[in-house]
Design an enzyme around this catalytic site. Structure first.
Site, PDB file in Angstrom:
ATOM      1  N   ARG A  16      45.899  38.272  34.959  1.00  0.00           N
ATOM      2  CA  ARG A  16      46.081  37.036  35.372  1.00  0.00           C
ATOM      3  C   ARG A  16      45.906  35.981  34.211  1.00  0.00           C
ATOM      4  NH1 ARG A  16      48.475  39.177  39.516  1.00  0.00           N
ATOM      5  NH2 ARG A  16      47.313  39.618  41.557  1.00  0.00           N
ATOM      6  N   ASP A 239      47.895  49.301  38.115  1.00  0.00           N
ATOM      7  CA  ASP A 239      48.385  48.112  39.023  1.00  0.00           C
ATOM      8  C   ASP A 239      47.084  47.248  39.355  1.00  0.00           C
ATOM      9  OD1 ASP A 239      50.107  46.496  39.880  1.00  0.00           O
ATOM     10  OD2 ASP A 239      50.646  47.825  41.641  1.00  0.00           O
TER      11      ASP A 239
END
Length: 339
Positions: A16, A239
């Protein structure tokens, strides 16, 4: 019982940006030597300059950790831009079919279009590695299978281009990897340890919702078998994709599982259960080093022992909570030392 893992590598990671990056990065940068960083931010990493700025943000908030940066595949990737990226040490391109996952609205709409193939030809000449979210529009459990014709075309058309099927989720894709020398894949913890029952077999669990979807028991078992034997064309890619709980509990739930805090203990537990601990080093590091030709990575040794680890229910980002996969459960392995 103990095991020491050397230079763990996460070949598919979302960290992020901004305050969220600062909250979650440590869970990957501390135990892992390196990670392939995904480019699908709110402002996607479409060129070298943006990508290097993001790399700087990661480096500023970590130590002894190598972010392996990727470019968001787009029509603006001219030969000159690709040459510039390669010169700056960027070796990964990430191709998102338009609309197939989080922040893929800027993805590629025509996977076999002239422009796409032109960029891939340049990428092959320059020695890039193509990572692809291999899904096509269709029934949700068949999206990866429906992308097989595209993968076959890429493999035939660009035989010197290494192509990574990211987060392999469908057992029918295994044959492609074994058929084509230049096709490889990453596997996540959740796809090798969970099924649709974990998502919706009881109450709907939004924290197990991801793309591609976790699938059937047959898929999970076949993929787990690849991991347990450390298939040489497979590397680990978590992931791990954090979202704050307020979004995960909304009417429009974003895809993504935050697994970073439990990865190494959970993998130890899983491999020990199946008497395959001797293959974990290859799955978690050695295969990736060979596939991606990685060297000069930060040296890291992670010692784990068979002692209970209670998974926290969440971590914090300012005043928001981020749920952790398997929250509140007790794992049988725990990290004792990182050196």
């Amino acid at each position: 019982m103990e095991i020491t893992l050397f230079d763990p590598i996460d070949a598919h990671l979302h960290v992020r940006e901004g305050v969220l990056l600062k909250a979650v990065l440590k869970y990957s940068s501390e135990p892992f030597s390196a990670a392939v960083i995904m480019p699908n931010l709110s402002k996607p990493l479409i060129d070298t300059q943006i990508t290097l700025e993001y790399e700087g943000e990661i480096l500023k908030n970590s130590s002894n950790f190598k972010p392996l940066m990727s470019l968001y595949f787009n029509d603006g990737l001219t030969l000159e831009e690709l040459q510039h990226a390669k010169h700056q040490g960027i070796k990964f391109l990430k191709l998102y079919p338009k609309g197939m996952t989080t922040n893929a609205q800027n993805g590629t709409s025509d996977l076999l279009g002239e422009k796409t193939l032109e960029i891939l030809e340049d990428a092959q000449k320059l020695g890039f590695i193509l990572c692809i979210h291999a899904e096509q529009a269709g029934f949700c459990l068949d999206k990866e299978f429906l992308c097989h014709s595209v993968l076959e075309t890429f493999a035939h058309s660009f035989p010197k281009l290494k192509i990574i099927i990211e987060h392999l989720s469908d057992w029918r894709s295994i044959a492609l990897i074994e058929k084509h020398d230049n096709l490889y894949a990453t596997l996540t913890l959740h796809h090798i340890s969970m099924t649709l029952d974990d998502l919706l077999g009881g109450s709907l669990n939004p924290h197990c919702f991801c793309k591609p979807l976790i699938k059937t028991q047959k898929d999970q078992e076949r993929l787990l078998s690849l991991a347990l034997k450390a298939h040489p064309k497979i590397s680990f890619g978590s992931d791990s994709a954090p979202h704050v709980i307020s979004k995960k509990h909304s009417a429009n739930i974003p895809a993504g599982i935050f697994s970073a805090p439990i990865l190494l203990p959970a993998l130890c537990e899983l491999f020990e259960k199946h008497n395959a601990l001797e293959n974990l080093q290859a799955f978690i590091s050695d295969n990736a080093k060979k596939i991606y030709t990685l060297d000069n990575l930060p040296s890291k040794k992670v010692r784990l022992s068979k002692k209970p680890f209670i998974v926290p229910t969440h971590t914090l980002c300012l005043n928001e909570k981020i749920a952790i996969l398997r929250e509140g459960e007790t794992l049988s392995w725990n990290i004792q030392e990182i050196a």
